[in-house]
Scaffold this motif. Structure first.
Motif, PDB file in Angstrom:
ATOM      1  N   GLY A  40       0.793  -1.222   0.000  1.00  0.00           N
ATOM      2  CA  GLY A  40       0.000   0.000   0.000  1.00  0.00           C
ATOM      3  C   GLY A  40       0.820   1.263   0.000  1.00  0.00           C
ATOM      4  O   GLY A  40       0.258   2.360   0.136  1.00  0.00           O
ATOM      5  N   GLY A  41       2.152   1.134  -0.143  1.00  0.00           N
ATOM      6  CA  GLY A  41       3.015   2.305  -0.105  1.00  0.00           C
ATOM      7  C   GLY A  41       3.184   2.816   1.312  1.00  0.00           C
ATOM      8  O   GLY A  41       2.509   2.345   2.246  1.00  0.00           O
ATOM      9  N   PRO A  42       4.089   3.767   1.520  1.00  0.00           N
ATOM     10  CA  PRO A  42       4.320   4.280   2.881  1.00  0.00           C
ATOM     11  C   PRO A  42       3.048   4.776   3.564  1.00  0.00           C
ATOM     12  O   PRO A  42       2.786   4.430   4.722  1.00  0.00           O
ATOM     13  N   ALA A  43       2.245   5.573   2.859  1.00  0.00           N
ATOM     14  CA  ALA A  43       1.022   6.099   3.472  1.00  0.00           C
ATOM     15  C   ALA A  43       0.051   4.977   3.807  1.00  0.00           C
ATOM     16  O   ALA A  43      -0.622   5.014   4.841  1.00  0.00           O
ATOM     17  N   GLY A  44      -0.005   3.959   2.942  1.00  0.00           N
ATOM     18  CA  GLY A  44      -0.895   2.836   3.203  1.00  0.00           C
ATOM     19  C   GLY A  44      -0.481   2.031   4.423  1.00  0.00           C
ATOM     20  O   GLY A  44      -1.333   1.565   5.191  1.00  0.00           O
TER      21      GLY A  44
END
Length: 328
Positions: free
Chosen positions: A137-141
């Motif tokens: 989900g990527g860093p923010a996810g």
């Protein structure tokens, strides 16, 4: 709902062991580093110790633990397959420690998600971590998942490639995360530029964890509250079999002590080591467990001195936690 449940799982003990606090504070003061520590009994949620527990410390590769949890939650949900095959290109290779980059200096390899997870969580491979980050989900996810689980004080903002650029004083631009480009640009940074980047990195709130927040994450992981039983077993096994950090949490513990842990380290600038971390779950002789998070930054005496302090703190905690408890 999940956040409320998670918050209820960890209790605060009062009074805490003042002798343990005094010993840990003495070790920290003598280390030449700024050290934060949190210790929680897994089964009861009893907080044994919190020293600078609410202060944010850079995670470095400790971030691969929340990354692994976020990824495995997607595996549990059927959104990612552990047997999926992922290609490795030259653009995917990352600076710093990476067996993948060493094996495939020009790219061309392929790994399953399971293999990349073992390399990231077990061997602390930077390339493997950044290959998995989009799947999680990527860093923010990753950070959103932590918040939904009731875990505060831990945040993921960048991958290894971007973090390496920032730490070494190289301005970010797309494509610069690749190992060859990153290393080449970093070699051109002046000593003054490296020092300025070092200081900015230690002030940066991104990619940090508080000892208390990390201890909460470890307790919930150990209790099987974050991912499925099979995923919990898989991840804790990788964290136990890891060859990293032999002189940190497990360095002075009795032979055979089971320690599932994740290390994190940043380099030296001007003789000062930026980060030396180790966080994990230690199994005591009676089978109960304690979660220990030891995060150290700005180690004026270098990596080895900080590692020694982590080992001494871990042993002091072990001796206190393994002591038979008096009935109340």
């Amino acid at each position: 709902m999940l956040a409320a449940l998670a918050a209820s799982l960890i209790l605060q003990a009062a009074p805490r062991d003042t002798s343990l606090r005094a010993e840990v504070e003495r070790i920290a003061a003598a280390s030449g580093a700024r050290i934060g520590v949190a210790v929680v009994r897994v089964e009861t949620g009893e907080s044994l110790l919190s020293v600078r527990g609410g202060e944010a410390f850079p995670m470095q590769s400790v971030f691969k633990l929340p990354l692994a949890i976020a990824l495995l939650r997607r595996v549990d949900a059927g959104r990612v397959r552990l047997d999926a095959s992922i290609p490795v290109t030259a653009a995917d290779l990352r600076a710093g420690y990476s067996p993948v980059a060493e094996r495939w200096p020009n790219g061309g390899g392929r790994y399953t998600v399971r293999e990349l997870l073992r390399l990231a969580a077990g061997e602390s491979d930077n390339t493997a971590a950044d290959l998995l980050l989009p799947l999680a989900g990527g860093p923010a996810g990753v950070t959103r998942q932590l918040r939904a689980l009731g875990i505060s004080g831990v945040r993921v903002d960048r991958g290894e490639g971007r973090l390496a650029l920032d730490f070494r004083g190289v301005a970010y631009a797309p494509g610069r995360e690749a190992k060859r480009v990153s290393d080449s640009l970093a070699a051109r940074v002046s000593a003054a530029g490296r020092q300025a980047a070092f200081e900015a990195y230690l002030r940066d709130p991104r990619d940090t964890a508080t000892p208390d927040g990390m201890a909460r994450l470890l307790v919930l992981l150990a209790r099987g509250r974050l991912i499925s039983p099979s995923s919990t077993t898989l991840l804790l096994g990788m964290m136990t079999e890891t060859p990293t950090g032999p002189n940190r949490l497990r360095g002075l513990l009795p032979a055979g002590t089971r320690v599932a842990h994740k290390t994190g380290t940043a380099g030296d600038v001007g003789g000062v080591t930026a980060v030396v971390n180790d966080v994990g779950i230690v199994t005591l002789p009676d089978g109960s467990r304690v979660a220990i998070a030891v995060l150290a930054k700005r180690s004026a005496r270098g990596t080895e001195a900080a590692e020694r302090a982590i080992a001494l703190i871990s042993r002091a905690v072990y001796d206190r936690a393994a002591r038979p408890r008096r009935p109340r």
